[in-house]
Motif scaffolding. Structure first.
Motif, PDB file in Angstrom:
ATOM      1  N   GLY A   1       0.820  -1.212   0.000  1.00 12.03           N
ATOM      2  CA  GLY A   1       0.000   0.000   0.000  1.00 12.03           C
ATOM      3  C   GLY A   1       0.852   1.260   0.000  1.00 12.03           C
ATOM      4  O   GLY A   1       0.548   2.232  -0.694  1.00 12.03           O
ATOM      5  N   LEU A   2       1.939   1.214   0.775  1.00 11.96           N
ATOM      6  CA  LEU A   2       2.849   2.358   0.827  1.00 11.96           C
ATOM      7  C   LEU A   2       3.540   2.544  -0.513  1.00 11.96           C
ATOM      8  O   LEU A   2       3.643   3.664  -1.023  1.00 11.96           O
ATOM      9  N   PHE A   3       3.998   1.436  -1.124  1.00 17.39           N
ATOM     10  CA  PHE A   3       4.657   1.563  -2.424  1.00 17.39           C
ATOM     11  C   PHE A   3       3.708   2.175  -3.456  1.00 17.39           C
ATOM     12  O   PHE A   3       4.100   3.056  -4.231  1.00 17.39           O
ATOM     13  N   ALA A   4       2.468   1.700  -3.487  1.00 20.52           N
ATOM     14  CA  ALA A   4       1.509   2.211  -4.482  1.00 20.52           C
ATOM     15  C   ALA A   4       1.317   3.713  -4.324  1.00 20.52           C
ATOM     16  O   ALA A   4       1.240   4.449  -5.309  1.00 20.52           O
ATOM     17  N   GLN A   5       1.277   4.177  -3.075  1.00 19.64           N
ATOM     18  CA  GLN A   5       1.154   5.623  -2.832  1.00 19.64           C
ATOM     19  C   GLN A   5       2.409   6.369  -3.252  1.00 19.64           C
ATOM     20  O   GLN A   5       2.332   7.440  -3.861  1.00 19.64           O
ATOM     21  N   MET A   6       3.569   5.827  -2.908  1.00 16.33           N
ATOM     22  CA  MET A   6       4.829   6.470  -3.271  1.00 16.33           C
ATOM     23  C   MET A   6       4.955   6.615  -4.791  1.00 16.33           C
ATOM     24  O   MET A   6       5.310   7.674  -5.314  1.00 16.33           O
ATOM     25  N   ALA A   7       4.650   5.533  -5.499  1.00 13.03           N
ATOM     26  CA  ALA A   7       4.762   5.554  -6.959  1.00 13.03           C
ATOM     27  C   ALA A   7       3.746   6.520  -7.566  1.00 13.03           C
ATOM     28  O   ALA A   7       4.060   7.270  -8.495  1.00 13.03           O
ATOM     29  N   ALA A   8       2.538   6.508  -7.028  1.00 12.32           N
ATOM     30  CA  ALA A   8       1.500   7.417  -7.546  1.00 12.32           C
ATOM     31  C   ALA A   8       1.885   8.876  -7.303  1.00 12.32           C
ATOM     32  O   ALA A   8       1.674   9.736  -8.155  1.00 12.32           O
ATOM     33  N   ALA A   9       2.488   9.139  -6.147  1.00 10.23           N
ATOM     34  CA  ALA A   9       2.917  10.507  -5.841  1.00 10.23           C
ATOM     35  C   ALA A   9       4.059  10.934  -6.761  1.00 10.23           C
ATOM     36  O   ALA A   9       4.064  12.050  -7.300  1.00 10.23           O
ATOM     37  N   PHE A  10       5.036  10.045  -6.959  1.00 10.62           N
ATOM     38  CA  PHE A  10       6.143  10.320  -7.884  1.00 10.62           C
ATOM     39  C   PHE A  10       5.583  10.631  -9.272  1.00 10.62           C
ATOM     40  O   PHE A  10       5.999  11.596  -9.935  1.00 10.62           O
ATOM     41  N   HIS A  11       4.645   9.803  -9.717  1.00  8.02           N
ATOM     42  CA  HIS A  11       4.048   9.950 -11.049  1.00  8.02           C
ATOM     43  C   HIS A  11       3.373  11.314 -11.172  1.00  8.02           C
ATOM     44  O   HIS A  11       3.548  12.019 -12.169  1.00  8.02           O
ATOM     45  N   GLN A  12       2.627  11.700 -10.149  1.00 13.23           N
ATOM     46  CA  GLN A  12       1.926  12.986 -10.187  1.00 13.23           C
ATOM     47  C   GLN A  12       2.905  14.163 -10.154  1.00 13.23           C
ATOM     48  O   GLN A  12       2.800  15.097 -10.961  1.00 13.23           O
ATOM     49  N   ILE A  13       3.859  14.106  -9.224  1.00 15.38           N
ATOM     50  CA  ILE A  13       4.818  15.210  -9.075  1.00 15.38           C
ATOM     51  C   ILE A  13       5.633  15.400 -10.354  1.00 15.38           C
ATOM     52  O   ILE A  13       5.941  16.530 -10.749  1.00 15.38           O
ATOM     53  N   SER A  14       5.981  14.295 -11.022  1.00  8.93           N
ATOM     54  CA  SER A  14       6.831  14.371 -12.206  1.00  8.93           C
ATOM     55  C   SER A  14       6.054  14.679 -13.480  1.00  8.93           C
ATOM     56  O   SER A  14       6.645  14.791 -14.557  1.00  8.93           O
ATOM     57  N   GLY A  15       4.734  14.788 -13.373  1.00  7.43           N
ATOM     58  CA  GLY A  15       3.935  15.029 -14.573  1.00  7.43           C
ATOM     59  C   GLY A  15       3.739  13.766 -15.395  1.00  7.43           C
ATOM     60  O   GLY A  15       3.753  13.795 -16.624  1.00  7.43           O
ATOM     61  N   GLY A  16       3.568  12.628 -14.701  1.00  9.81           N
ATOM     62  CA  GLY A  16       3.269  11.364 -15.403  1.00  9.81           C
ATOM     63  C   GLY A  16       4.472  10.734 -16.071  1.00  9.81           C
ATOM     64  O   GLY A  16       4.343  10.136 -17.140  1.00  9.81           O
ATOM     65  N   ARG A  17       5.648  10.810 -15.433  1.00 10.56           N
ATOM     66  CA  ARG A  17       6.880  10.329 -16.088  1.00 10.56           C
ATOM     67  C   ARG A  17       7.455   9.063 -15.468  1.00 10.56           C
ATOM     68  O   ARG A  17       8.638   8.775 -15.645  1.00 10.56           O
ATOM     69  N   LEU A  18       6.659   8.291 -14.761  1.00  7.12           N
ATOM     70  CA  LEU A  18       7.172   7.091 -14.098  1.00  7.12           C
ATOM     71  C   LEU A  18       6.690   5.809 -14.766  1.00  7.12           C
ATOM     72  O   LEU A  18       5.514   5.674 -15.108  1.00  7.12           O
TER      73      LEU A  18
END
Length: 373
Positions: free
Chosen positions: A106-123
């Motif tokens: 659950g924590l990983f899914a949030q971390m990845a989703a946050a990275f994706h959002q902050i980077s403008g969908g670049r993950l």
């Protein structure tokens, strides 16, 4: 271009990615310490060079000990480094290698989703189920090869559920359970894609069920052709579209003899301790792909332009294409003809060789692909 059944289909534009050397860098590999330590300032230079050169994405590997120099040499942690690099780039994507089982799902899914959002969908996520011999055990993780693949499959399914299904989300597997779970932000349709590698039957089966892109290390052309044929069969059985990527190092010079000299000099100063560490990592490994990378060949030559000398000093991908820009372009074109549309490239040192590949190799290769497509 016609496929096997004679039907015409449109192939995507080829994608070219670069590599973030979290182990350190230089024009010598396998020494006790790197000429260039993997500081954030240096890795930022690599990332910004790759972005400026027009590369599509960057692969960031994952390790628990240095995999190119002595095991105790400095190492940049994968996730922290990727997050920081996303903040100092604006266009290039990040393909971040992740080992299921080390961060709560659950924590990983949030971390990845946050990275994706902050980077403008670049993950995008490169799932690594297998393990270098004794690498997991260093940090207290003891599980067999089969278990890691089963766990990886549930990890992908549960992440996709959290990212794309209406919330709250429930999921019941043998390894992961979600009960009325939420993930914010939820990327929805634009979620990170999953890249999966591996060469064993178990790895190919997992890819056929779950991979958005199947990633292979470079092997002799006929071996890659056989691997692709096996994958097509598996993907046909699941009815999912097959998308293929290839990972290789490059040693490019103006003449072929200069290129071979540069390749040999890469490992000329390798320390016996480092070679011994890599040997013990490969000995008895259940990883089919890693065994293939380290096969014994005279002068490390697996083909006219394919060299696996780096497998003496490097974990994982230990093979390189060696030659002039024209020769390497011809080689990569042959792999493209097999159906590979994404190429993850690297060269030592990563800043200078990124520029060389972008200027001398890629325009020519793109032109040849466009002429055939």
């Amino acid at each position: 271009m016609a496929n096997r059944n004679g039907h015409h289909h449109h192939r995507p534009e080829p994608r070219f990615d670069w590599f973030i050397p979290i182990d350190g860098d230089g024009d010598r590999a396998g020494t006790l310490r790197a000429q260039r330590a993997p500081t954030f300032d240096y890795l930022r230079q690599v990332a910004q060079t790759a972005e400026d050169c027009g590369f599509y994405s960057m692969l960031i590997p994952t390790r628990f000990a240095n995999g190119l120099f002595a095991e105790d040499a400095p190492l940049a942690e994968t996730w922290t480094t990727a997050t920081a690099l996303a903040a100092v780039t604006s266009r290039i994507r990040f393909l971040v290698a992740v080992r299921p089982g080390f961060i709560a799902l659950g924590l990983f899914a949030q971390m990845a989703a946050a990275f994706h959002q902050i980077s403008g969908g670049r993950l995008d996520i490169n799932i690594v189920p297998g393990g270098i011999q004794n690498d997991f055990e260093r940090v207290g993780e003891v599980s067999d090869h089969a278990t890691r693949y089963e766990r990886a499959e549930e990890f992908i399914e549960a992440c996709r559920a959290l990212w794309q299904q209406p919330q709250p989300v429930s999921y019941r597997g043998d390894f992961y359970r979600l009960e009325d779970a939420y993930c914010a932000p939820a990327p929805g349709e634009d979620a990170p894609r999953f890249y999966l590698g591996g060469a064993s039957p178990r790895a190919l089966g997992l890819s056929a069920r779950q991979a958005d892109v199947h990633l292979g290390w470079i092997e002799p052309l006929e071996d890659t052709g056989q691997r692709v044929a096996d994958l097509r069969e598996q993907f046909d059985a699941t009815g999912r579209p097959l998308s293929l990527g290839l990972r290789t190092h490059l040693v490019i010079r103006d003449t072929e003899s200069e290129a071979w000299d540069a390749a040999r000099s890469l490992i000329a100063d390798a320390a016996p301790e480092v070679k011994a560490q890599r040997q013990s990592a490969i000995a008895g490994t259940p990883m089919v792909g890693q065994q293939a990378q380290a096969r014994v060949a005279e002068d490390h030559r697996l083909g006219r332009h394919l060299w696996n000398g780096l497998s003496e000093v490097r974990v994982n991908c230990g093979s390189a294409l060696v030659g002039t820009p024209e020769q390497v372009a011809d080689q990569l074109l042959d792999y493209w003809r097999l159906g590979i549309d994404e190429f993850i490239l690297s060269g030592f040192p990563h800043v200078e060789e990124c520029q060389r590949a972008a200027e001398d190799l890629l325009p020519m290769l793109r032109e040849r692909i466009a002429a055939e497509a």
